[in-house]
Motif scaffolding. Sequence first.
Motif, PDB file in Angstrom:
ATOM      1  N   ALA A   1       4.098  15.224  -1.600  1.00  0.00           N
ATOM      2  CA  ALA A   1       4.413  14.297  -0.525  1.00  0.00           C
ATOM      3  C   ALA A   1       4.290  12.870  -1.059  1.00  0.00           C
ATOM      4  O   ALA A   1       3.377  12.565  -1.829  1.00  0.00           O
ATOM      5  CB  ALA A   1       3.463  14.499   0.644  1.00  0.00           C
ATOM      6  N   VAL A   2       5.237  12.044  -0.633  1.00  0.00           N
ATOM      7  CA  VAL A   2       5.240  10.660  -1.114  1.00  0.00           C
ATOM      8  C   VAL A   2       3.907   9.982  -0.788  1.00  0.00           C
ATOM      9  O   VAL A   2       3.327   9.292  -1.618  1.00  0.00           O
ATOM     10  CB  VAL A   2       6.420   9.899  -0.495  1.00  0.00           C
ATOM     11  CG1 VAL A   2       6.280   8.412  -0.754  1.00  0.00           C
ATOM     12  CG2 VAL A   2       7.715  10.403  -1.092  1.00  0.00           C
ATOM     13  N   ALA A   3       3.402  10.224   0.429  1.00  0.00           N
ATOM     14  CA  ALA A   3       2.154   9.558   0.834  1.00  0.00           C
ATOM     15  C   ALA A   3       1.013   9.909  -0.112  1.00  0.00           C
ATOM     16  O   ALA A   3       0.203   9.055  -0.456  1.00  0.00           O
ATOM     17  CB  ALA A   3       1.797   9.939   2.265  1.00  0.00           C
TER      18      ALA A   3
ATOM     19  N   VAL B   1       1.659   8.168  -3.478  1.00  0.00           N
ATOM     20  CA  VAL B   1       1.413   6.734  -3.306  1.00  0.00           C
ATOM     21  C   VAL B   1      -0.084   6.470  -3.202  1.00  0.00           C
ATOM     22  O   VAL B   1      -0.609   5.528  -3.777  1.00  0.00           O
ATOM     23  CB  VAL B   1       2.154   6.213  -2.052  1.00  0.00           C
ATOM     24  CG1 VAL B   1       1.648   4.837  -1.655  1.00  0.00           C
ATOM     25  CG2 VAL B   1       3.641   6.163  -2.315  1.00  0.00           C
TER      26      VAL B   1
END
Lengths: 473, 150, 227, 306
Positions: free
Chosen positions: C201-203, C206
Amino acid sequence: MRRSRRRLFLAAALAGTALIIGNVAAYAHNPQLDLSAESSFSLSAQTTTLLTRVDHPLAIIAFLTAGGPEAADASYLLARYQELNHYIHWSVVDPDANPGEARRYGISAYSTVVLSYQGRRVTSPDVQEGDISTAILRLLRGRTETVCVLTGNGEPSLSDSGPNGLSDLSVLLSQNAFAPRTIDLTLGVAAVPPACAAVLELGPQQSLPATEVAALESYLRGGGRLMVLTSSLSGTDPNPLLSPWGIGFVGGLVLDPARSEGVDWSDVVVQDLPSLNPVDQGVSSLQFPAPSGLLVNTAQGSVSVLASTSPQSYIDPNPQSGSVAFGPGDVPGPVVVAAAADVSRVVTSTAGPGITSTHVERTRLVVVGCDTWMTNGFLDNLGNRRFFANAVAWLTDQDSLVVATSQPPGNRPLPLTPALQFELLGITVFAVPGALISLALLRAAVVRRQEKEPVPGRTRPSPNRRRRRRRRR
Amino acid sequence: MSRPGRLRLVMAAGLAALASSCGSGSTPALPPPPVLVAGRPAQFDAVCVSAGDRQARLSPALVNGVAPLVAAKEFRPPEPLAEYGLAPARARLTYRPAGGAPTSLLVGGPTFDDHFIYVMHPGGQALYTVAAGQLDPVLALVGVVVPAPK
Amino acid sequence: MARRDIRSIWLSAYGVGCGAGFLALAGVLLVLDLRSDQARLDGWFSPLFVVVALLAALFSVRSFAEEERTGSLEILTTMPLGRGQLVAGKILGTSGALMIALAITVVCPLMVALVGNPDPGPILTGYVGLVLAGVAFASVGVAVSAATGSFLVAASGSSAILLALWFGGVLARGLSGRLQTVLAYLSPYSHVTGFLRGTLAVADVVYFLSLAVVGVLATRLVLEARR
Amino acid sequence: MSRGAEVELTGVTRRFGTRTAVEDVSLTVHPGEVLGLLGPNGAGKTTTMRMLVGFLRPDSGQIRVGAVDAAVDPVGVRRQIGYLPEVSSAYPEMTVLDFLGYCARLRRLPRPTRDVAIGRAMADAGLAGQGRVRIGTLSRGYRQRVGLAQALVHDPDVLVLDEPTAGLDPRQRVEVRDLVARLGRTRTVLLSSHLLSEVTDLCRRVAVLDNGRLVALEEVAVLAARAGSRLELRVSGSAPRAAQAVAGVAGVESVEVRGQVVVVTGDARLAGADLAAAVVSAGVGLEEMRAEGGSLEAAYLRLVKP
């Protein structure tokens, strides 16, 4: 000198702000890539869109064995829902440990999920995305549809909790935002009340009176929604009602030597559910006791086969004859045992001088050649419950979300035998770290030997130090 | 060399913390089923069941079904005991081993899907579930009827 | 520089000891995970994240605290390197040493693949997660290490910070509202689940990158303040 | 061979909390010069050097090496400097060659010249043949040499040596002293020491720091000459009378009585004979007279107040 320090602080502050913005943005829109074999943990675009419409607290309770892998997976999936919409709160409840809670929610099977939203409740039959999202969709629609169940022709009763009754079915309906209501069209003015979102004829035991048939015919022509479950054993002939819509009732007894429950060839397990119709969605098999065959006019594009038996099956038109083996007069399979018709047409009506209105009238029909599979004794077998719920939802336009639904992670058994455990521990706990330490010791020995050659300027280890080294070894 | 030694201590403390809490989202293996009553049928002089003023002694065939008695699940009851049919208990099962103190079990009601029956040790903290098929014939001896699984 | 640090860690008795302990622990966790009789490794990866945090704390001690104690930091900082290069080199060194430890743990999934049929997706993402988390944890550890000249303070300080972050997320589960959301987001605990399940997941990515950047910034600010 | 670069500190100040370690120090080191930095412990020598090499940041003031301003291009400054810290310690687990190779790589020496540079630095530092020895097993003197080799490996224009002979035995001390003298011919060298003899041997100019302030920056000879004289007269009889008598002698700046000893300081005109005459004519016996005039030590002691 001070200037560059200030610049560094400024840069740090800027970078910090950028980090916060970046994280908030990533939190808000969190695209993800699912690499697991079954793509079990990604929510589809449809679900994401659907969840934007949830604007009040939505509680999801999954009834599962706590602490098991299913509960862990369910937690993860439900957490994904909560990530997408923070109105959603979820919990996993073990129905064995919380029988009172299970009773309050009317839970009868593991993996049932109860969703509550603005005072309404819907259950999802499984902790999977398709089911949960569909349940949320129903909650968002916000209506309770009246489903009319026909009586008066010997149909099983919604209040009967015996194995032949339909009490479980009644609960299933009310748990999914449907209000079951019995109607009797054999008496008085035979007309389907306009409040009925769908009419269910669940296994009549005698032929329907002509007035009732006429009432249902006119209901269907006016965009009615009808489910007919019938069997040749009951002696009814539903053909007058069904044939205008491309479905015919053949009757007889379907026997399936290849797929049946136990030794009874007539207790058929249906595994061919080829339709893209939402009624088949999420259903991989059905148990139909003593089914009868249907004929489907596939030339009519509006008709689809929902379920058919295996190629080894056949229809015995005269089951009372004694022999169950395939014989002369038997119709070879596969036999269609469930079908659906979906006919829509544009209707133009004149509402007044010069005013015409156009609307689409849509007739939907589900026919199953078996009238016992949805009774208390069979509802929880295989996919029967799901099939029935899907059918009612489809008839009442409560289409389920057609999504590439996620599947639970596959079963990958790896029995951990004591021997295997011993082996694993031996390699990981002893062999690998041991090899590492041996390598290090080996290298230290090589280095020490190289140093053995006397070099000026090197201190001789003090006696104290030498002693310490020996102790380390 | 004492410094790394002290560091090992730090590491050990961290591991203790790790052990006390499990990682997120892991698939915890279910613990092995708890054994409620150990011992083979031959080790018991008698196994009796009682409910109210009715009492019965189990036939050898029935004893085979309940000795040893292994639970399917063990948990601390989050709800009042009445919810499990254990306040008061519907029946009591007593195991009398050859030469030893007898063991008792309190038998309650069925679980939500009627597949299991709640059982606990008198005065115990934990509740257990036992397959209904194991206890149904025993309970029938004293007239306690548990609904058949659907 | 990073290479020297990696060598110095893995060629020291200290580093080998920590590494061997880590690997042995990974093995124990593997057997505990496989008790579920399923060839799934998420239960192995999950506690491994905490262990990697501890190992990062132990390794990162070598980066500044140890150099400051022996005085070699003085030579290092007078080399013609920008401060950014210095910090990057140190973090790369610590994470590089971690990566070696992680690379050796590949033995565990390999053995599971030999005897069972695990899903390769979650294993891949598990390692992606471990690598990301390793870099993030290492940079936090390096920041703490830069702030102190004491070996013990650096090791216990960074493990305390990392464990506090982790268990902050565990605690957040019992809370509700905005506080819970923020606390849960800040904790690596909430960001490893996706990696365990085979999702990137990007979150989560990040988050770990941000944690690494925070570590870099903190190290730079600490070095600047101590000059 | 490089020609060295001019090093200039202008008004450099550094505080640690409330304590001022270095205050408003300005000095210039010329190419090809060995400048001695003198001062008692805690005078700010090490802090000054650390600021020059970029380990510490000055609170105010300017540092320039060659044409490069340290505030603008700290890396450019560090590139030109070789630094031997006071506590020279390298990584004990590395061998001398590994460590010097590591430094050479950090110094961005091109690969082909690296081995040559390391060989030269080792030869210069007197480490020939010690390449494969682990630094941790070396004696303190040799470790100091490793530190020196590290400072020399990139053939810097400027050498900053913080107490290069500290902890060495007398023979090693002489070796290092010779090496620094040799290096100083072609480079700019800033050398700190608390040993006067070392500085007088090596340096033409010295800077004296006391309590963080620069109290003198002179050629050794000038400083010594300016130091004037200090004489101690041991008298028999009344010391105060003797003191009174010598106070009138030409060139006397101060007179101090310590028991039977009269300590006289004065400028270059002060002559022992005049003093002796004055004491004797006052009727006081003169038992012994000791002169300490003209030495750097005297100047140092005068500059650095106890």
